[in-house]
Design a protein around this motif. Structure first.
Motif, PDB file in Angstrom:
ATOM      1  N   THR A  12      -0.975   3.914   1.938  1.00 16.96           N
ATOM      2  CA  THR A  12      -1.724   2.996   2.805  1.00 16.96           C
ATOM      3  C   THR A  12      -2.406   1.915   1.975  1.00 16.96           C
ATOM      4  O   THR A  12      -2.472   0.740   2.377  1.00 16.96           O
ATOM      5  N   THR A  13      -2.904   2.316   0.787  1.00 15.81           N
ATOM      6  CA  THR A  13      -3.525   1.332  -0.108  1.00 15.81           C
ATOM      7  C   THR A  13      -2.506   0.292  -0.551  1.00 15.81           C
ATOM      8  O   THR A  13      -2.813  -0.912  -0.622  1.00 15.81           O
ATOM      9  N   LEU A  15      -1.877  -2.146   2.364  1.00 18.49           N
ATOM     10  CA  LEU A  15      -2.980  -3.094   2.528  1.00 18.49           C
ATOM     11  C   LEU A  15      -3.054  -4.081   1.369  1.00 18.49           C
ATOM     12  O   LEU A  15      -3.308  -5.282   1.566  1.00 18.49           O
ATOM     13  N   HIS A  62      -5.374  -7.350   2.038  1.00 17.83           N
ATOM     14  CA  HIS A  62      -6.443  -6.946   2.936  1.00 17.83           C
ATOM     15  C   HIS A  62      -7.766  -6.897   2.157  1.00 17.83           C
ATOM     16  O   HIS A  62      -7.833  -6.355   1.042  1.00 17.83           O
ATOM     17  N   PRO A  63      -8.858  -7.439   2.727  1.00 20.84           N
ATOM     18  CA  PRO A  63     -10.136  -7.490   1.986  1.00 20.84           C
ATOM     19  C   PRO A  63     -10.746  -6.124   1.708  1.00 20.84           C
ATOM     20  O   PRO A  63     -11.630  -6.012   0.853  1.00 20.84           O
ATOM     21  N   ARG A  64     -10.289  -5.078   2.405  1.00 23.75           N
ATOM     22  CA  ARG A  64     -10.810  -3.734   2.131  1.00 23.75           C
ATOM     23  C   ARG A  64     -10.423  -3.245   0.744  1.00 23.75           C
ATOM     24  O   ARG A  64     -11.068  -2.358   0.177  1.00 23.75           O
ATOM     25  N   ILE A  65      -9.380  -3.787   0.172  1.00 22.01           N
ATOM     26  CA  ILE A  65      -8.894  -3.342  -1.134  1.00 22.01           C
ATOM     27  C   ILE A  65      -9.467  -4.276  -2.206  1.00 22.01           C
ATOM     28  O   ILE A  65      -9.341  -5.498  -2.093  1.00 22.01           O
ATOM     29  N   ARG A  94      -5.586  -4.817  -5.831  1.00 22.75           N
ATOM     30  CA  ARG A  94      -4.504  -5.602  -5.218  1.00 22.75           C
ATOM     31  C   ARG A  94      -3.577  -6.177  -6.288  1.00 22.75           C
ATOM     32  O   ARG A  94      -2.351  -6.113  -6.168  1.00 22.75           O
TER      33      ARG A  94
END
Length: 342
Positions: free
Chosen positions: A19-20, A23, A28-31, A36
């Motif tokens: 999932t990481t 993303l 994705h800003p969550r990572i 990234r």
């Protein structure tokens, strides 16, 4: 052929959850930015490519909104935008059948003109990518053209016919060898014993003519020597060469890639079809009511879409190492030009 790297392969190499990886590849800003960058570097090193169809499906599941029709491109390169379609061209039109089959699979097929003024191959590819178009059907090229320069690695591609020779892509075409072989067999069954072969018109793909001629000459080896005729000289021939060849060989039937010129030449020789000589049309001109093999262009267009969708689902892009060819076998149609001989 080694298996394509998967999302799980990237996750294992990067030491993170899949999932990481998903993303991170979508920024994705969550990572964290450093994660990234590391995941992207691992993905690039492994040669991982996301499948646009799977990505669209996952987006639909995440958002709860149905994904709009994924667009496929039907690419042509004629000097004019619609020069590849009737009434501007007498070759079969595969586009309607391709549109219908694409719709069956939930896709939209759009025409794109590569020769549009000011267009370059790089810009053309960028336009397609910006619109999220990853699948291309390459239409038949105009006479005298056999190559096309695009950034093929960015797309899944299928060509129609045999006009595109550089690069060699997967393609769908008529079974030309079977066409000429079946024509020879039909002539024999109707009592014709001296069958000639005439390239009466230029063809936009010389390889097609090679297959017709290969079948014709192979079948001739089955005949008594007295019934074996050399093909009419010149590709395409002209009226003078045809007249000299016809008077020397005296065929009782003819295979011609286009019957129109042959009918006119025979008429000026004082010969009538079918009274004096039978005639088989090798190309698709059913409006002339000639005997021959008919290929439904809608089926060929549909086959190209089916092949392309398979490539896209498997995420196969670029010029293939092993080129695949799908041959459609046509339907014999009797016409007034080849009655049984008395």
């Amino acid at each position: 052929m080694p298996a394509e790297p998967t999302l799980q392969d990237v996750a294992l190499r990067a030491g993170v959850h899949r999932t990481t990886v998903s993303l991170a590849l979508r920024d994705h800003p969550r990572i964290p930015e450093a994660t990234r960058a590391r995941v992207k570097a691992v993905a690039a090193k492994l040669g991982y490519r996301s499948n646009p169809l799977v990505s669209a499906l996952m987006q639909s599941r995440r958002t709860g909104r149905a994904v709009k029709h994924v667009t496929l491109a039907y690419v042509t390169n004629y000097p004019t935008c619609w020069g590849w379609r009737p009434p501007y061209h007498d070759r079969p039109d595969f586009f309607p059948g391709a549109v219908g089959r694409a719709r069956d699979f939930g896709y939209k097929l759009e025409h794109f003109w590569l020769a549009e003024p000011g267009m370059t191959p790089r810009r053309f590819c960028d336009v397609l990518s910006a619109r999220g178009i990853n699948g291309l059907i390459i239409g038949r090229l105009p006479p005298g053209q056999n190559a096309m320069a695009l950034e093929w690695a960015r797309f899944s591609c299928v060509a129609l016919g045999m006009t595109l020779r550089n690069p060699l892509l997967h393609h769908v075409t008529e079974n030309h060898f079977d066409t000429a072989w079946r024509a020879m067999r039909q002539c024999a069954e109707r009592g014709y014993r001296r069958v000639g072969f005439v390239f009466s018109d230029a063809n936009d793909s010389p390889r097609v003519g090679d297959r017709w001629l290969g079948a014709y000459q192979s079948y001739q080896l089955r005949l008594p020597k007295a019934g074996r005729l050399p093909p009419c000289p010149q590709v395409p021939t002209d009226e003078a060469a045809f007249r000299a060849w016809f008077e020397r060989t005296r065929p009782d039937a003819l295979l011609a890639n286009h019957s129109g010129p042959v009918l006119a030449w025979l008429r000026r020789l004082g010969r009538q079809v079918p009274r004096d000589v039978g005639l088989v049309e090798l190309e698709n001109h059913p409006e002339l009511d000639c005997a021959g093999v008919y290929y439904d262009p809608a089926k060929i267009g549909a086959l190209a879409v089916e092949m392309l969708v398979g490539l896209m689902h498997r995420n196969e892009t670029g010029v293939p190492d092993d080129q695949h060819e799908i041959l459609l076998t046509g339907e014999w149609r009797d016409g007034r030009t080849l009655p049984p001989r008395r």
